[in-house]
Motif scaffolding. Sequence first.
Motif, PDB file in Angstrom:
ATOM      1  N   TYR A  67     -28.628 -49.760  30.011  1.00  0.00           N
ATOM      2  CA  TYR A  67     -27.423 -50.791  30.284  1.00  0.00           C
ATOM      3  C   TYR A  67     -27.131 -51.910  29.601  1.00  0.00           C
ATOM      4  O   TYR A  67     -26.474 -52.797  29.802  1.00  0.00           O
ATOM      5  N   SER A  68     -27.983 -52.090  28.185  1.00  0.00           N
ATOM      6  CA  SER A  68     -27.694 -53.170  27.472  1.00  0.00           C
ATOM      7  C   SER A  68     -26.377 -52.744  26.744  1.00  0.00           C
ATOM      8  O   SER A  68     -26.310 -51.581  26.306  1.00  0.00           O
ATOM      9  N   ILE A  69     -25.646 -53.869  26.671  1.00  0.00           N
ATOM     10  CA  ILE A  69     -24.374 -53.689  25.648  1.00  0.00           C
ATOM     11  C   ILE A  69     -24.837 -53.511  24.329  1.00  0.00           C
ATOM     12  O   ILE A  69     -25.764 -54.412  23.848  1.00  0.00           O
ATOM     13  N   CYS A  70     -23.892 -52.415  23.543  1.00  0.00           N
ATOM     14  CA  CYS A  70     -24.311 -52.269  22.322  1.00  0.00           C
ATOM     15  C   CYS A  70     -23.138 -52.099  21.558  1.00  0.00           C
ATOM     16  O   CYS A  70     -21.998 -51.818  22.168  1.00  0.00           O
ATOM     17  N   SER A  71     -23.213 -51.996  20.133  1.00  0.00           N
ATOM     18  CA  SER A  71     -22.049 -51.691  19.271  1.00  0.00           C
ATOM     19  C   SER A  71     -22.531 -50.396  18.579  1.00  0.00           C
ATOM     20  O   SER A  71     -21.415 -49.590  18.468  1.00  0.00           O
ATOM     21  N   THR A  72     -23.353 -50.180  18.317  1.00  0.00           N
ATOM     22  CA  THR A  72     -23.855 -48.948  17.428  1.00  0.00           C
ATOM     23  C   THR A  72     -25.162 -48.417  18.189  1.00  0.00           C
ATOM     24  O   THR A  72     -26.183 -49.297  18.966  1.00  0.00           O
ATOM     25  N   HIS A  73     -25.564 -47.264  17.661  1.00  0.00           N
ATOM     26  CA  HIS A  73     -27.056 -46.852  17.889  1.00  0.00           C
ATOM     27  C   HIS A  73     -28.129 -47.784  17.384  1.00  0.00           C
ATOM     28  O   HIS A  73     -29.291 -47.874  18.246  1.00  0.00           O
ATOM     29  N   VAL A  83     -23.607 -45.481  24.179  1.00  0.00           N
ATOM     30  CA  VAL A  83     -22.595 -44.593  24.578  1.00  0.00           C
ATOM     31  C   VAL A  83     -21.490 -45.497  25.335  1.00  0.00           C
ATOM     32  O   VAL A  83     -21.923 -45.997  25.980  1.00  0.00           O
ATOM     33  N   ASN A  84     -20.172 -44.835  24.752  1.00  0.00           N
ATOM     34  CA  ASN A  84     -19.109 -45.376  25.747  1.00  0.00           C
ATOM     35  C   ASN A  84     -18.642 -44.567  26.661  1.00  0.00           C
ATOM     36  O   ASN A  84     -18.241 -43.385  26.509  1.00  0.00           O
ATOM     37  N   TYR A  91     -22.854 -48.851  26.256  1.00  0.00           N
ATOM     38  CA  TYR A  91     -24.374 -49.512  26.708  1.00  0.00           C
ATOM     39  C   TYR A  91     -25.239 -48.543  26.262  1.00  0.00           C
ATOM     40  O   TYR A  91     -24.878 -47.217  25.782  1.00  0.00           O
ATOM     41  N   CYS A  92     -26.502 -49.257  26.050  1.00  0.00           N
ATOM     42  CA  CYS A  92     -27.544 -48.222  25.508  1.00  0.00           C
ATOM     43  C   CYS A  92     -28.000 -47.480  26.885  1.00  0.00           C
ATOM     44  O   CYS A  92     -28.134 -47.833  27.868  1.00  0.00           O
ATOM     45  N   LEU A  93     -28.200 -45.952  26.519  1.00  0.00           N
ATOM     46  CA  LEU A  93     -28.460 -45.195  27.694  1.00  0.00           C
ATOM     47  C   LEU A  93     -29.625 -44.190  27.338  1.00  0.00           C
ATOM     48  O   LEU A  93     -29.693 -43.773  26.138  1.00  0.00           O
ATOM     49  N   THR A 121     -32.813 -25.381  20.956  1.00  0.00           N
ATOM     50  CA  THR A 121     -31.787 -24.728  22.007  1.00  0.00           C
ATOM     51  C   THR A 121     -31.808 -25.628  23.439  1.00  0.00           C
ATOM     52  O   THR A 121     -30.938 -25.116  24.203  1.00  0.00           O
ATOM     53  N   GLN A 122     -32.613 -26.864  23.261  1.00  0.00           N
ATOM     54  CA  GLN A 122     -32.347 -27.691  24.330  1.00  0.00           C
ATOM     55  C   GLN A 122     -31.141 -28.577  24.308  1.00  0.00           C
ATOM     56  O   GLN A 122     -31.180 -29.310  23.340  1.00  0.00           O
ATOM     57  N   GLU A 123     -30.362 -28.656  25.244  1.00  0.00           N
ATOM     58  CA  GLU A 123     -29.291 -29.667  25.287  1.00  0.00           C
ATOM     59  C   GLU A 123     -29.834 -30.911  25.862  1.00  0.00           C
ATOM     60  O   GLU A 123     -30.749 -31.076  26.769  1.00  0.00           O
ATOM     61  N   TRP A 124     -29.501 -32.271  25.294  1.00  0.00           N
ATOM     62  CA  TRP A 124     -29.806 -33.299  25.644  1.00  0.00           C
ATOM     63  C   TRP A 124     -28.520 -34.160  26.179  1.00  0.00           C
ATOM     64  O   TRP A 124     -27.563 -33.873  25.687  1.00  0.00           O
ATOM     65  N   GLY A 125     -28.899 -35.192  27.073  1.00  0.00           N
ATOM     66  CA  GLY A 125     -27.829 -35.788  27.788  1.00  0.00           C
ATOM     67  C   GLY A 125     -28.342 -37.427  27.774  1.00  0.00           C
ATOM     68  O   GLY A 125     -29.308 -37.857  27.077  1.00  0.00           O
ATOM     69  N   ALA A 126     -27.607 -38.202  28.391  1.00  0.00           N
ATOM     70  CA  ALA A 126     -28.062 -39.485  28.680  1.00  0.00           C
ATOM     71  C   ALA A 126     -27.826 -39.718  30.246  1.00  0.00           C
ATOM     72  O   ALA A 126     -27.275 -39.426  30.826  1.00  0.00           O
TER      73      ALA A 126
END
Length: 132
Positions: A67-73, A83-84, A91-93, A121-126
């Motif tokens: 949840y830190s505010i970010c502009s880029t990775h 992630v927007n 936010y950083c997630l 073959t593993q899907e990733w999320g946040a």
Amino acid sequence: GGSTEICSDGIDNNCDGQVDEGCGTGTTCTNPLSPSTECGAGARCTPTTTYGSPGQCTSPTGAGTQYSICSTHDDCAPTYLCVNVGGSYPYCLQFCTSYSQCPYPSYEDCYFFDPSIYISTQEWGACWDGLP
């Protein structure tokens, strides 16, 4: 300062406070939650949208955590991505494949992306609490 980082020597050669950062960048990886093993300290293991492909080691990374505010990775720590989610700021997630990997599993879920991102073959999320 001014010196170039020498990979795998365990020394902060360029005096920036990080040891062996950027080492392994451009190589492939398998685990976004443990990127330093394959990518070197200070690098991220980034999934791609290509099913069956390995992750890519990328750097630089920053200090932002959940949840830190970010502009880029680059603003986020190695196991996080910027992630927007539709709110005022991105936010950083943290990366995840299941909510149990999340920093706050009691009120976060592992949200997946469209298009999907994969390592092999593993899907990733946040990890996200669902709030903007």
